[in-house]
Motif scaffolding. Sequence first.
Motif, PDB file in Angstrom:
ATOM      1  N   ASN A  55      -2.725  65.874  81.644  1.00 19.97           N
ATOM      2  CA  ASN A  55      -1.378  65.323  81.494  1.00 19.97           C
ATOM      3  C   ASN A  55      -0.947  64.416  82.635  1.00 19.97           C
ATOM      4  OD1 ASN A  55      -0.819  66.890  79.070  1.00 19.97           O
ATOM      5  ND2 ASN A  55      -0.772  68.669  80.432  1.00 19.97           N
ATOM      6  N   ASP A  56      -1.678  64.387  83.710  1.00 21.01           N
ATOM      7  CA  ASP A  56      -1.314  63.605  84.882  1.00 21.01           C
ATOM      8  C   ASP A  56      -2.034  62.259  84.860  1.00 21.01           C
ATOM      9  OD1 ASP A  56      -0.271  63.577  87.843  1.00 21.01           O
ATOM     10  OD2 ASP A  56      -2.380  62.986  87.937  1.00 21.01           O
ATOM     11  N   PRO A  57      -1.307  61.131  85.058  1.00 17.27           N
ATOM     12  CA  PRO A  57      -1.973  59.816  84.972  1.00 17.27           C
ATOM     13  C   PRO A  57      -3.090  59.633  85.991  1.00 17.27           C
ATOM     14  CG  PRO A  57       0.288  59.590  85.767  1.00 17.27           C
ATOM     15  CD  PRO A  57       0.139  60.986  85.270  1.00 17.27           C
ATOM     16  N   GLY A  58      -2.907  60.133  87.205  1.00 16.91           N
ATOM     17  CA  GLY A  58      -3.969  60.014  88.199  1.00 16.91           C
ATOM     18  C   GLY A  58      -5.216  60.779  87.794  1.00 16.91           C
ATOM     19  N   LEU A  59      -5.040  61.966  87.232  1.00 15.98           N
ATOM     20  CA  LEU A  59      -6.191  62.747  86.786  1.00 15.98           C
ATOM     21  C   LEU A  59      -6.854  62.113  85.561  1.00 15.98           C
ATOM     22  CD1 LEU A  59      -4.931  66.428  87.234  1.00 15.98           C
ATOM     23  CD2 LEU A  59      -6.318  65.032  88.792  1.00 15.98           C
ATOM     24  N   MET A  60      -6.053  61.461  84.698  1.00 20.26           N
ATOM     25  CA  MET A  60      -6.644  60.742  83.569  1.00 20.26           C
ATOM     26  C   MET A  60      -7.572  59.640  84.076  1.00 20.26           C
ATOM     27  SD  MET A  60      -3.645  60.289  80.746  1.00 20.26           S
ATOM     28  CE  MET A  60      -2.634  61.659  80.189  1.00 20.26           C
ATOM     29  N   VAL A  63     -10.787  61.137  85.222  1.00 16.79           N
ATOM     30  CA  VAL A  63     -11.685  61.422  84.104  1.00 16.79           C
ATOM     31  C   VAL A  63     -12.387  60.152  83.637  1.00 16.79           C
ATOM     32  CG1 VAL A  63     -11.752  62.117  81.675  1.00 16.79           C
ATOM     33  CG2 VAL A  63     -10.451  63.470  83.318  1.00 16.79           C
ATOM     34  N   MET A  64     -11.638  59.064  83.492  1.00 17.14           N
ATOM     35  CA  MET A  64     -12.218  57.817  82.998  1.00 17.14           C
ATOM     36  C   MET A  64     -13.196  57.187  83.986  1.00 17.14           C
ATOM     37  SD  MET A  64      -9.136  55.894  80.924  1.00 17.14           S
ATOM     38  CE  MET A  64      -7.683  56.463  81.806  1.00 17.14           C
ATOM     39  N   ARG A  65     -12.983  57.450  85.275  1.00 18.89           N
ATOM     40  CA  ARG A  65     -13.818  56.804  86.294  1.00 18.89           C
ATOM     41  C   ARG A  65     -14.990  57.668  86.752  1.00 18.89           C
ATOM     42  NH1 ARG A  65      -8.506  54.471  89.485  1.00 18.89           N
ATOM     43  NH2 ARG A  65      -8.250  52.586  88.201  1.00 18.89           N
ATOM     44  N   SER A 349      -4.289  61.545  76.697  1.00 20.21           N
ATOM     45  CA  SER A 349      -3.515  60.788  75.717  1.00 20.21           C
ATOM     46  C   SER A 349      -2.697  59.689  76.374  1.00 20.21           C
ATOM     47  CB  SER A 349      -2.577  61.731  74.949  1.00 20.21           C
ATOM     48  OG  SER A 349      -1.694  60.995  74.114  1.00 20.21           O
ATOM     49  N   ALA A 350      -3.092  58.428  76.131  1.00 25.34           N
ATOM     50  CA  ALA A 350      -2.268  57.296  76.579  1.00 25.34           C
ATOM     51  C   ALA A 350      -0.943  57.287  75.826  1.00 25.34           C
ATOM     52  CB  ALA A 350      -3.023  55.986  76.362  1.00 25.34           C
ATOM     53  N   HIS A 351      -0.961  57.715  74.579  1.00 26.59           N
ATOM     54  CA  HIS A 351       0.274  57.804  73.801  1.00 26.59           C
ATOM     55  C   HIS A 351       1.283  58.711  74.500  1.00 26.59           C
ATOM     56  CE1 HIS A 351       2.909  58.431  70.276  1.00 26.59           C
ATOM     57  NE2 HIS A 351       2.925  59.681  70.668  1.00 26.59           N
ATOM     58  N   ALA A 352       0.822  59.862  74.976  1.00 27.00           N
ATOM     59  CA  ALA A 352       1.723  60.798  75.643  1.00 27.00           C
ATOM     60  C   ALA A 352       2.304  60.195  76.918  1.00 27.00           C
ATOM     61  CB  ALA A 352       0.993  62.098  75.948  1.00 27.00           C
ATOM     62  N   GLY A 382      -2.376  54.326  86.991  1.00 29.23           N
ATOM     63  CA  GLY A 382      -2.895  54.970  85.788  1.00 29.23           C
ATOM     64  C   GLY A 382      -1.863  55.265  84.732  1.00 29.23           C
ATOM     65  N   ALA A 383      -0.565  54.966  85.004  1.00 30.83           N
ATOM     66  CA  ALA A 383       0.480  55.322  84.048  1.00 30.83           C
ATOM     67  C   ALA A 383       0.518  54.388  82.849  1.00 30.83           C
ATOM     68  CB  ALA A 383       1.845  55.344  84.735  1.00 30.83           C
ATOM     69  N   PHE A 384      -0.093  53.226  82.938  1.00 30.70           N
ATOM     70  CA  PHE A 384      -0.168  52.320  81.784  1.00 30.70           C
ATOM     71  C   PHE A 384      -1.510  51.616  81.804  1.00 30.70           C
ATOM     72  CE2 PHE A 384       0.655  48.221  79.598  1.00 30.70           C
ATOM     73  CZ  PHE A 384       1.001  48.728  78.348  1.00 30.70           C
ATOM     74  N   LEU A 385      -2.405  52.062  80.956  1.00 31.93           N
ATOM     75  CA  LEU A 385      -3.753  51.496  80.877  1.00 31.93           C
ATOM     76  C   LEU A 385      -4.116  51.305  79.409  1.00 31.93           C
ATOM     77  CD1 LEU A 385      -5.553  53.696  83.565  1.00 31.93           C
ATOM     78  CD2 LEU A 385      -4.962  51.268  83.789  1.00 31.93           C
ATOM     79  N   PRO A 386      -3.541  50.285  78.744  1.00 32.34           N
ATOM     80  CA  PRO A 386      -3.778  50.130  77.309  1.00 32.34           C
ATOM     81  C   PRO A 386      -5.228  49.842  76.942  1.00 32.34           C
ATOM     82  CG  PRO A 386      -2.659  48.205  78.215  1.00 32.34           C
ATOM     83  CD  PRO A 386      -2.640  49.254  79.283  1.00 32.34           C
TER      84      PRO A 386
END
Length: 468
Positions: A55-60, A63-65, A349-352, A382-386
């Motif tokens: 749920n945290d943008p930095g942690l997202m 995960v992606m990196r 979830s980018a939607h979330a 990381g809060a907006f990465l479309p």
Amino acid sequence: MTAALRPPGTAPGALPLLGHALRMKRSPGPFLVELQSGDPVTVIRLGRKPMYVVNDPGLMCDVMRRPDVFARGGPITERFRLLFGNGLGISDGEFHRRQRRLIMPAFQHGQLADYAAVMSRHAEAKAASWRDGQRIAVHEEMDELALANIVRVLVADDVVLDRVRFMAAAAVVLGGLFRRITDTTGLLTRLPTRANRRYREAEAFLRRTVEAVIDEYLAAGADRGDLLSTMVLARDEDGRRAMSDEQVRDEVMTFLIAGSNTISNTLSWAFHELGAHPDAERRLHDEVDRVLAGRTATHEDVVHLDHTRRVVTETLRLRTQGLFQSRVTTADAELGGYRVPAGTVVLYSAHALNHNPGIHADPGRFDPDRWLAYREHPLAPGAFLPFGTGVHGCIGERLSWVELVISLATIAARWRLTPVPEHRVRPKPAITMPVNALPMTAHRRDVRPGARVAGAAAQTSQDREESR
């Protein structure tokens, strides 16, 4: 793995045996947004199977990196791989990095300018095909436009190809994709229905056509300046072909899907939102009148179309293309102080994020100007990465921005699209977020002679103030 690590807690509301499966089936978007107000990592259960939701943008971003630890996987990912092979959008590890290096030359600056010129012509032709007062199925028109663009990026104009039939077959495959990816048993898609027959025939036609074009490219051995040339002509250090015919076919199918569906959805939603928000629409028309004066937008105009880009950006936020993505841990992992066992499905979830009121004030409101405020107070990393980030970030991100801005501006320069009052617009169930249907009425716009002034000097005082 240190002793200080702890397991994440389980989200409330789990039912006996079912866990959170009903919530995820009936209202996945609101459920994932709700989880944003809880812990940075939360466990949900689909039946007895636990999944870790980040749920945290930095942690997202983490995960992606870290693809070597959080690899592509999960039920939807595996179903997509089964259907469409191991293209760039689904592959992983060193193989993915190799494929990305091989394909990247097709997305360098010079190539982007060439692709943009094609997209300008396609947008101009689409705008010229409408009549004043005509009721238009905007979602279908944008499907056609986006598909024509990606087909031309893939193969040059001089390639012998039944483009009308090819795009019609691609539309059938795209339309049936959600059902097949979500039918994990494969039973529904094997039924002898007319829709299933059309899908199988269209998919077989696409594969035959792609294989025939690959053969033609191999025989010619010439660089046509398109994506397929880049893939077919790629060579390893020993001079051998770097990609097999099968791999090239997988990449083509992947680009067809990824390069058309999200673009057409975003353009459709943008026109819907503009029709519902007259002030944003008026400012868009003022901008395109000033910069374009009725002509077709080009690659060089994109930098001057500030409000147009903000409309696109806000559409990407509000109408996020995709509810969630999944990864699978390849080993025991640490994530924000939490212990994540090997083989665990991780969702993010980018939607979330895009609908989290703690990040975006009044997140259900369409407001292009929120992106002006973010210049003064930037969002958290990381809060907006479309288009994602890291090695798995969209390779065509820059091209997608150019395509969206050129298409929206060119059409808006000529037409005002107004809603059909009796039609209720809503999202359609899919992997991305298409509109169910979008009929709108086209009204021709007359641009005043002399409205165009060169470059940035044409900005109004309001625009100059916004740009500071």
